[in-house]
Design a protein around this motif. Structure first.
Motif, PDB file in Angstrom:
ATOM      1  N   ALA A 206      52.588  51.623  30.480  1.00  0.00           N
ATOM      2  CA  ALA A 206      52.874  50.381  31.211  1.00  0.00           C
ATOM      3  C   ALA A 206      51.580  49.770  31.731  1.00  0.00           C
ATOM      4  CB  ALA A 206      53.836  50.652  32.370  1.00  0.00           C
ATOM      5  N   SER A 207      50.669  50.608  32.178  1.00  0.00           N
ATOM      6  CA  SER A 207      49.376  50.136  32.663  1.00  0.00           C
ATOM      7  C   SER A 207      48.573  49.488  31.540  1.00  0.00           C
ATOM      8  CB  SER A 207      48.593  51.309  33.256  1.00  0.00           C
ATOM      9  OG  SER A 207      47.276  50.924  33.568  1.00  0.00           O
ATOM     10  N   ILE A 208      48.546  50.140  30.382  1.00  0.00           N
ATOM     11  CA  ILE A 208      47.825  49.606  29.219  1.00  0.00           C
ATOM     12  C   ILE A 208      48.407  48.258  28.812  1.00  0.00           C
ATOM     13  CG2 ILE A 208      47.339  49.992  26.769  1.00  0.00           C
ATOM     14  CD1 ILE A 208      47.291  53.045  27.472  1.00  0.00           C
ATOM     15  N   LEU A 209      49.738  48.178  28.766  1.00  0.00           N
ATOM     16  CA  LEU A 209      50.403  46.932  28.372  1.00  0.00           C
ATOM     17  C   LEU A 209      50.155  45.816  29.386  1.00  0.00           C
ATOM     18  CD1 LEU A 209      52.245  45.387  26.456  1.00  0.00           C
ATOM     19  CD2 LEU A 209      54.203  46.366  27.650  1.00  0.00           C
ATOM     20  N   ALA A 210      50.258  46.128  30.671  1.00  0.00           N
ATOM     21  CA  ALA A 210      50.053  45.118  31.717  1.00  0.00           C
ATOM     22  C   ALA A 210      48.612  44.604  31.704  1.00  0.00           C
ATOM     23  CB  ALA A 210      50.408  45.691  33.082  1.00  0.00           C
TER      24      ALA A 210
ATOM     25  N   GLY B  87      67.505  43.698  26.443  1.00  0.00           N
ATOM     26  CA  GLY B  87      68.907  43.390  26.711  1.00  0.00           C
ATOM     27  C   GLY B  87      68.991  42.052  27.424  1.00  0.00           C
ATOM     28  N   SER B  88      69.578  42.044  28.611  1.00  0.00           N
ATOM     29  CA  SER B  88      69.691  40.795  29.373  1.00  0.00           C
ATOM     30  C   SER B  88      68.545  40.633  30.377  1.00  0.00           C
ATOM     31  CB  SER B  88      71.029  40.757  30.109  1.00  0.00           C
ATOM     32  OG  SER B  88      71.106  41.826  31.028  1.00  0.00           O
ATOM     33  N   LYS B  89      67.661  41.637  30.461  1.00  0.00           N
ATOM     34  CA  LYS B  89      66.551  41.587  31.416  1.00  0.00           C
ATOM     35  C   LYS B  89      65.331  40.898  30.817  1.00  0.00           C
ATOM     36  CE  LYS B  89      67.626  46.092  33.419  1.00  0.00           C
ATOM     37  NZ  LYS B  89      67.122  47.459  33.538  1.00  0.00           N
ATOM     38  N   GLN B  90      64.691  40.065  31.628  1.00  0.00           N
ATOM     39  CA  GLN B  90      63.411  39.456  31.250  1.00  0.00           C
ATOM     40  C   GLN B  90      62.362  40.006  32.194  1.00  0.00           C
ATOM     41  OE1 GLN B  90      63.464  35.206  30.915  1.00  0.00           O
ATOM     42  NE2 GLN B  90      64.594  35.303  29.015  1.00  0.00           N
ATOM     43  N   ILE B  91      61.335  40.642  31.622  1.00  0.00           N
ATOM     44  CA  ILE B  91      60.327  41.330  32.408  1.00  0.00           C
ATOM     45  C   ILE B  91      58.977  40.645  32.228  1.00  0.00           C
ATOM     46  CG2 ILE B  91      59.154  43.554  32.728  1.00  0.00           C
ATOM     47  CD1 ILE B  91      62.023  44.245  30.913  1.00  0.00           C
ATOM     48  N   GLN B  92      58.306  40.342  33.332  1.00  0.00           N
ATOM     49  CA  GLN B  92      56.963  39.768  33.289  1.00  0.00           C
ATOM     50  C   GLN B  92      56.003  40.886  32.871  1.00  0.00           C
ATOM     51  OE1 GLN B  92      54.152  37.840  32.821  1.00  0.00           O
ATOM     52  NE2 GLN B  92      55.456  36.403  33.907  1.00  0.00           N
ATOM     53  N   ALA B  93      55.383  40.741  31.689  1.00  0.00           N
ATOM     54  CA  ALA B  93      54.555  41.804  31.125  1.00  0.00           C
ATOM     55  C   ALA B  93      53.218  41.978  31.839  1.00  0.00           C
ATOM     56  CB  ALA B  93      54.318  41.553  29.641  1.00  0.00           C
ATOM     57  N   LYS B  94      52.844  41.040  32.695  1.00  0.00           N
ATOM     58  CA  LYS B  94      51.573  41.164  33.408  1.00  0.00           C
ATOM     59  C   LYS B  94      51.713  42.021  34.667  1.00  0.00           C
ATOM     60  CE  LYS B  94      49.798  36.909  31.475  1.00  0.00           C
ATOM     61  NZ  LYS B  94      49.109  35.646  31.677  1.00  0.00           N
ATOM     62  N   SER B  95      52.925  42.491  34.959  1.00  0.00           N
ATOM     63  CA  SER B  95      53.183  43.308  36.147  1.00  0.00           C
ATOM     64  C   SER B  95      53.552  44.736  35.756  1.00  0.00           C
ATOM     65  CB  SER B  95      54.316  42.699  36.975  1.00  0.00           C
ATOM     66  OG  SER B  95      54.751  43.627  37.946  1.00  0.00           O
TER      67      SER B  95
ATOM     68  N   GLU C  40      49.075  28.201  25.541  1.00  0.00           N
ATOM     69  CA  GLU C  40      48.088  27.666  24.615  1.00  0.00           C
ATOM     70  C   GLU C  40      47.644  28.646  23.537  1.00  0.00           C
ATOM     71  OE1 GLU C  40      43.921  27.506  26.561  1.00  0.00           O
ATOM     72  OE2 GLU C  40      45.315  27.115  28.195  1.00  0.00           O
ATOM     73  N   THR C  41      47.668  29.944  23.816  1.00  0.00           N
ATOM     74  CA  THR C  41      47.237  30.933  22.821  1.00  0.00           C
ATOM     75  C   THR C  41      48.390  31.861  22.445  1.00  0.00           C
ATOM     76  OG1 THR C  41      46.456  32.406  24.575  1.00  0.00           O
ATOM     77  CG2 THR C  41      44.829  30.904  23.609  1.00  0.00           C
ATOM     78  N   GLU C  42      49.598  31.319  22.429  1.00  0.00           N
ATOM     79  CA  GLU C  42      50.795  32.156  22.255  1.00  0.00           C
ATOM     80  C   GLU C  42      50.807  32.971  20.966  1.00  0.00           C
ATOM     81  OE1 GLU C  42      53.817  28.642  20.715  1.00  0.00           O
ATOM     82  OE2 GLU C  42      53.803  29.120  22.843  1.00  0.00           O
ATOM     83  N   ALA C  43      50.387  32.392  19.847  1.00  0.00           N
ATOM     84  CA  ALA C  43      50.431  33.107  18.569  1.00  0.00           C
ATOM     85  C   ALA C  43      49.490  34.306  18.574  1.00  0.00           C
ATOM     86  CB  ALA C  43      50.105  32.172  17.413  1.00  0.00           C
ATOM     87  N   GLU C  44      48.256  34.108  19.046  1.00  0.00           N
ATOM     88  CA  GLU C  44      47.292  35.205  19.096  1.00  0.00           C
ATOM     89  C   GLU C  44      47.732  36.270  20.100  1.00  0.00           C
ATOM     90  OE1 GLU C  44      45.243  31.748  20.092  1.00  0.00           O
ATOM     91  OE2 GLU C  44      46.471  31.596  18.295  1.00  0.00           O
ATOM     92  N   ASP C  45      48.247  35.826  21.243  1.00  0.00           N
ATOM     93  CA  ASP C  45      48.688  36.766  22.275  1.00  0.00           C
ATOM     94  C   ASP C  45      49.859  37.611  21.785  1.00  0.00           C
ATOM     95  OD1 ASP C  45      46.725  35.752  23.922  1.00  0.00           O
ATOM     96  OD2 ASP C  45      48.086  34.443  25.041  1.00  0.00           O
ATOM     97  N   LEU C  46      50.814  36.985  21.107  1.00  0.00           N
ATOM     98  CA  LEU C  46      51.954  37.724  20.567  1.00  0.00           C
ATOM     99  C   LEU C  46      51.475  38.785  19.587  1.00  0.00           C
ATOM    100  CD1 LEU C  46      55.059  38.091  20.283  1.00  0.00           C
ATOM    101  CD2 LEU C  46      54.945  36.460  18.396  1.00  0.00           C
ATOM    102  N   LYS C  47      50.588  38.402  18.706  1.00  0.00           N
ATOM    103  CA  LYS C  47      50.065  39.326  17.706  1.00  0.00           C
ATOM    104  C   LYS C  47      49.395  40.526  18.373  1.00  0.00           C
ATOM    105  CE  LYS C  47      47.208  39.355  13.515  1.00  0.00           C
ATOM    106  NZ  LYS C  47      46.060  40.211  13.716  1.00  0.00           N
ATOM    107  N   SER C  48      48.550  40.289  19.372  1.00  0.00           N
ATOM    108  CA  SER C  48      47.831  41.388  20.013  1.00  0.00           C
ATOM    109  C   SER C  48      48.765  42.304  20.805  1.00  0.00           C
ATOM    110  CB  SER C  48      46.704  40.865  20.906  1.00  0.00           C
ATOM    111  OG  SER C  48      47.201  40.156  22.001  1.00  0.00           O
TER     112      SER C  48
ATOM    113  N   ALA D 103      46.591  44.481  29.078  1.00  0.00           N
ATOM    114  CA  ALA D 103      46.438  43.642  27.882  1.00  0.00           C
ATOM    115  C   ALA D 103      47.107  42.282  28.097  1.00  0.00           C
ATOM    116  CB  ALA D 103      47.029  44.338  26.663  1.00  0.00           C
ATOM    117  N   ALA D 104      48.303  42.282  28.679  1.00  0.00           N
ATOM    118  CA  ALA D 104      49.023  41.031  28.938  1.00  0.00           C
ATOM    119  C   ALA D 104      48.266  40.180  29.950  1.00  0.00           C
ATOM    120  CB  ALA D 104      50.437  41.326  29.430  1.00  0.00           C
ATOM    121  N   GLY D 105      47.604  40.831  30.904  1.00  0.00           N
ATOM    122  CA  GLY D 105      46.831  40.118  31.913  1.00  0.00           C
ATOM    123  C   GLY D 105      45.662  39.335  31.327  1.00  0.00           C
ATOM    124  N   LYS D 106      45.168  39.774  30.181  1.00  0.00           N
ATOM    125  CA  LYS D 106      44.057  39.095  29.511  1.00  0.00           C
ATOM    126  C   LYS D 106      44.533  37.903  28.682  1.00  0.00           C
ATOM    127  CE  LYS D 106      41.394  43.354  29.246  1.00  0.00           C
ATOM    128  NZ  LYS D 106      40.934  44.437  28.380  1.00  0.00           N
ATOM    129  N   CYS D 107      45.837  37.794  28.471  1.00  0.00           N
ATOM    130  CA  CYS D 107      46.402  36.704  27.673  1.00  0.00           C
ATOM    131  C   CYS D 107      46.443  35.418  28.490  1.00  0.00           C
ATOM    132  CB  CYS D 107      47.822  37.051  27.222  1.00  0.00           C
ATOM    133  SG  CYS D 107      47.916  38.482  26.129  1.00  0.00           S
TER     134      CYS D 107
END
Length: 87
Positions: A19-23, A38-46, A68-76, A25-29
């Motif tokens: 979770a730390s690694i993912l957060a 499921g029905s939950k939406q989770i902010q990946a930067k937290s 603005e950088t959604e395609a690159e961020d999704l890929k990473s 990486a998401a923080g750099k996006c």
């Protein structure tokens, strides 16, 4: 918005270290990164939100990026999750 489904491969799921690694990486996006489980939406930067979701190994989630950088961020982010997040 772009999105892609991915399966969690880390044996411990998205707990403390993964979770730390993912957060981090998401923080750099530049775009907004959301994990849909499921029905939950989770902010990946937290890291706390990711850990609170208790996503286990084998769970299919959807990663959504908007900005603005959604395609690159999704890929990473998808590549990071598929790599096992430092198993």
């Amino acid at each position: 918005m772009v999105s892609q489904k991915v399966t969690i491969k880390n044996p411990s799921g998205l707990h403390a270290r993964p979770a730390s690694i993912l957060a981090q990486a998401a923080g750099k996006c530049k775009s907004n990164v959301i994990i849909v489980n499921g029905s939950k939406q989770i902010q990946a930067k937290s890291i706390l939100n990711i850990m609170a979701a208790a996503i286990k190994c084998g769970t299919e989630i959807e990663v959504q990026c908007t900005g603005e950088t959604e395609a690159e961020d999704l890929k990473s982010i998808v590549e990071l999750i598929e790599s096992g997040l430092g198993e």
